[in-house]
Design a protein around this motif. Structure first.
Motif, mmCIF file in Angstrom:
data_model
loop_
_atom_site.group_PDB
_atom_site.id
_atom_site.type_symbol
_atom_site.label_atom_id
_atom_site.label_comp_id
_atom_site.label_asym_id
_atom_site.label_seq_id
_atom_site.Cartn_x
_atom_site.Cartn_y
_atom_site.Cartn_z
ATOM 1 N N ARG A 54 0.842 -1.194 0.000
ATOM 2 C CA ARG A 54 0.000 0.000 0.000
ATOM 3 C C ARG A 54 0.879 1.246 0.000
ATOM 4 N N LEU A 96 -3.450 3.720 -0.624
ATOM 5 C CA LEU A 96 -3.761 3.246 -1.962
ATOM 6 C C LEU A 96 -3.100 1.893 -2.218
ATOM 7 N N PHE A 137 -4.692 9.038 2.188
ATOM 8 C CA PHE A 137 -5.194 7.878 1.473
ATOM 9 C C PHE A 137 -4.202 6.729 1.592
ATOM 10 N N LEU A 160 -7.281 9.510 -7.366
ATOM 11 C CA LEU A 160 -7.413 8.074 -7.108
ATOM 12 C C LEU A 160 -7.826 7.814 -5.660
ATOM 13 N N GLY A 161 -7.318 8.610 -4.743
ATOM 14 C CA GLY A 161 -7.735 8.482 -3.348
ATOM 15 C C GLY A 161 -9.192 8.870 -3.155
ATOM 16 N N TYR A 197 -4.572 -1.559 -6.980
ATOM 17 C CA TYR A 197 -5.415 -0.457 -7.461
ATOM 18 C C TYR A 197 -4.592 0.540 -8.271
ATOM 19 N N LEU A 198 -3.424 0.921 -7.759
ATOM 20 C CA LEU A 198 -2.564 1.853 -8.485
ATOM 21 C C LEU A 198 -2.101 1.255 -9.813
ATOM 22 N N TRP A 224 -12.851 1.403 -7.658
ATOM 23 C CA TRP A 224 -12.526 0.007 -7.334
ATOM 24 C C TRP A 224 -13.709 -0.932 -7.599
ATOM 25 N N TYR A 242 -11.644 6.260 -4.975
ATOM 26 C CA TYR A 242 -11.453 4.823 -4.735
ATOM 27 C C TYR A 242 -12.782 4.095 -4.582
#
Length: 127
Positions: free
Chosen positions: A15, A28, A26, A93-94, A32-33, A101, A97
């Motif tokens: 993460r 992440l 966040f 992205l944070g 996901y990234l 996701w 999410y």
């Protein structure tokens, strides 16, 4: 646009922890990234060309390299390293999410793909 005050890799949990000067924080996940990488390999070269990346459940981040004062380049253990994650991208992205996701998981299911390396989801059985 918020600027990171801290970027820390939690290797054990795979993460990236990012804190911003607006007070947001966040955690992440590497997977996901990786699947949301801003690279052309993932995003394509224009609108509507995004590629669905699968088989990355166990991917890890093995490198973080600053890119000027505006971004970082992440290197993953599958050797993907072409995405440059701007501060804006990391913040988005944070923030997104909880939307991105589940949409990714639904797209995998729709295509019969898996988060695991073998690539295809097990066929559904009915009884």
């Amino acid at each position: 646009m918020p600027t990171p005050t801290e970027i820390r890799l939690n290797r054990a949990e795979r993460r990236l922890e990012v804190a911003f000067d607006d007070g947001s924080r966040f955690g992440l996940p590497a997977e996901y990234l990786r699947v949301e990488s801003p690279s052309a390999e993932v995003q394509g070269h224009g609108p509507g060309q995004k590629n669905l990346v699968h088989g990355k459940r166990e991917v890890a981040i093995i490198g973080i390299e600053p890119v000027g004062n505006y971004a970082v380049r992440l290197t993953f253990d599958d050797l993907h390293d072409t995405g440059i994650y701007s501060w804006e991208t990391l913040h988005r992205l944070g923030r997104e999410y909880d939307t991105l996701w589940p949409a990714y998981l639904a797209a995998l299911e729709e295509k019969g793909l898996s988060r695991d390396l073998r690539g295809r989801a097990a066929p559904k059985t009915t009884r």
